[in-house]
Design a protein around this motif. Structure first.
Motif, PDB file in Angstrom:
ATOM      1  N   MET A  65       0.840  -1.206   0.000  1.00  0.00           N
ATOM      2  CA  MET A  65       0.000   0.000   0.000  1.00  0.00           C
ATOM      3  C   MET A  65       0.871   1.252   0.000  1.00  0.00           C
ATOM      4  O   MET A  65       0.547   2.242  -0.671  1.00  0.00           O
ATOM      5  N   ALA A  66       1.979   1.227   0.740  1.00  0.00           N
ATOM      6  CA  ALA A  66       2.923   2.351   0.719  1.00  0.00           C
ATOM      7  C   ALA A  66       3.508   2.517  -0.676  1.00  0.00           C
ATOM      8  O   ALA A  66       3.655   3.645  -1.173  1.00  0.00           O
ATOM      9  N   CYS A  67       3.799   1.415  -1.321  1.00  0.00           N
ATOM     10  CA  CYS A  67       4.313   1.434  -2.694  1.00  0.00           C
ATOM     11  C   CYS A  67       3.300   2.081  -3.632  1.00  0.00           C
ATOM     12  O   CYS A  67       3.648   2.927  -4.460  1.00  0.00           O
ATOM     13  N   LEU A  68       2.041   1.701  -3.488  1.00  0.00           N
ATOM     14  CA  LEU A  68       0.987   2.269  -4.316  1.00  0.00           C
ATOM     15  C   LEU A  68       0.849   3.770  -4.090  1.00  0.00           C
ATOM     16  O   LEU A  68       0.703   4.553  -5.045  1.00  0.00           O
ATOM     17  N   CYS A  69       0.930   4.199  -2.840  1.00  0.00           N
ATOM     18  CA  CYS A  69       0.796   5.631  -2.531  1.00  0.00           C
ATOM     19  C   CYS A  69       1.929   6.455  -3.141  1.00  0.00           C
ATOM     20  O   CYS A  69       1.683   7.526  -3.715  1.00  0.00           O
ATOM     21  N   PHE A 121      11.850   0.315  -4.194  1.00  0.00           N
ATOM     22  CA  PHE A 121      12.284  -0.329  -2.949  1.00  0.00           C
ATOM     23  C   PHE A 121      11.100  -0.854  -2.146  1.00  0.00           C
ATOM     24  O   PHE A 121      11.153  -1.957  -1.613  1.00  0.00           O
ATOM     25  N   THR A 122      10.034  -0.068  -2.041  1.00  0.00           N
ATOM     26  CA  THR A 122       8.888  -0.534  -1.271  1.00  0.00           C
ATOM     27  C   THR A 122       8.185  -1.690  -1.977  1.00  0.00           C
ATOM     28  O   THR A 122       7.685  -2.607  -1.322  1.00  0.00           O
ATOM     29  N   PHE A 123       8.169  -1.675  -3.289  1.00  0.00           N
ATOM     30  CA  PHE A 123       7.578  -2.785  -4.034  1.00  0.00           C
ATOM     31  C   PHE A 123       8.377  -4.067  -3.819  1.00  0.00           C
ATOM     32  O   PHE A 123       7.815  -5.124  -3.506  1.00  0.00           O
ATOM     33  N   ILE A 124       9.681  -3.973  -3.953  1.00  0.00           N
ATOM     34  CA  ILE A 124      10.542  -5.142  -3.744  1.00  0.00           C
ATOM     35  C   ILE A 124      10.447  -5.620  -2.303  1.00  0.00           C
ATOM     36  O   ILE A 124      10.371  -6.828  -2.036  1.00  0.00           O
ATOM     37  N   SER A 125      10.406  -4.696  -1.376  1.00  0.00           N
ATOM     38  CA  SER A 125      10.282  -5.047   0.036  1.00  0.00           C
ATOM     39  C   SER A 125       8.969  -5.766   0.312  1.00  0.00           C
ATOM     40  O   SER A 125       8.936  -6.766   1.033  1.00  0.00           O
TER      41      SER A 125
END
Length: 167
Positions: A104-108, A152-156
């Motif tokens: 969700m952070a990645c999406l934002c 990075f957030t997506f990979i994480s």
């Protein structure tokens, strides 16, 4: 397994740091005599104007501000939940919630950077007094860091899903 966990922790903290820098720093759009971000526009490094309700496309700027702040908060919450889940849940059930929040952070952050990419020219062109300065600019390092933080957030988030299946 400990090396993998240490790597994931460092990777997640790096993602959060990138989000903080991209959200706070004033370098989304830069030029010879100015720099701008989603909070203010500065000319000659001394004359800074806060972006407020008088700004013509303020609702668009607010959308970018809100989604960047939300992505940073979600990334921090995901890390806290990761630490809690690490010690509370049994193997095979870990990290699903952490992964969902991190994605969700990645999406934002993707939404924020995409809106800024699409509307950047309109955001600065509508303020006639700044148009001559902002037309000769380029994307700054904070904007680039936002896209790196997206990756990075997506990979994480994906790593948490993969780690869930590890024993």
């Amino acid at each position: 397994m400990l090396v993998l966990l240490a790597f994931i922790i460092v990777f997640h903290i790096t993602s959060a740091a990138l989000l903080f820098i991209a959200t706070i720093d004033n370098a989304w759009w830069v030029g010879e005599e100015f720099f701008a971000d989603v909070w203010r526009v500065c000319v000659n490094n001394t004359n800074c104007t806060e972006i407020d309700a008088n700004y013509k496309d303020y609702s668009t700027v607010q959308a970018v501000q809100a989604t960047m702040i939300l992505s940073t908060i979600l990334c921090c919450i995901a890390f806290l939940i990761f630490v809690l889940q690490l010690f509370r849940l049994k193997q095979g059930e870990r990290f699903v919630l952490t992964s969902i929040i991190q994605l969700m952070a990645c999406l934002c952050v993707m939404i924020a950077a995409s809106i800024y990419t699409d509307r950047r020219e309109d955001l600065h062109r509508n303020n006639v007094e700044l148009y001559s300065l902002t037309s000769d600019g380029r994307y700054g390092y904070s904007f680039i860091l936002a896209w790196v933080a997206f990756a990075f957030t997506f990979i994480s988030g994906l790593m948490y899903l993969i780690l869930r299946k590890r024993k």
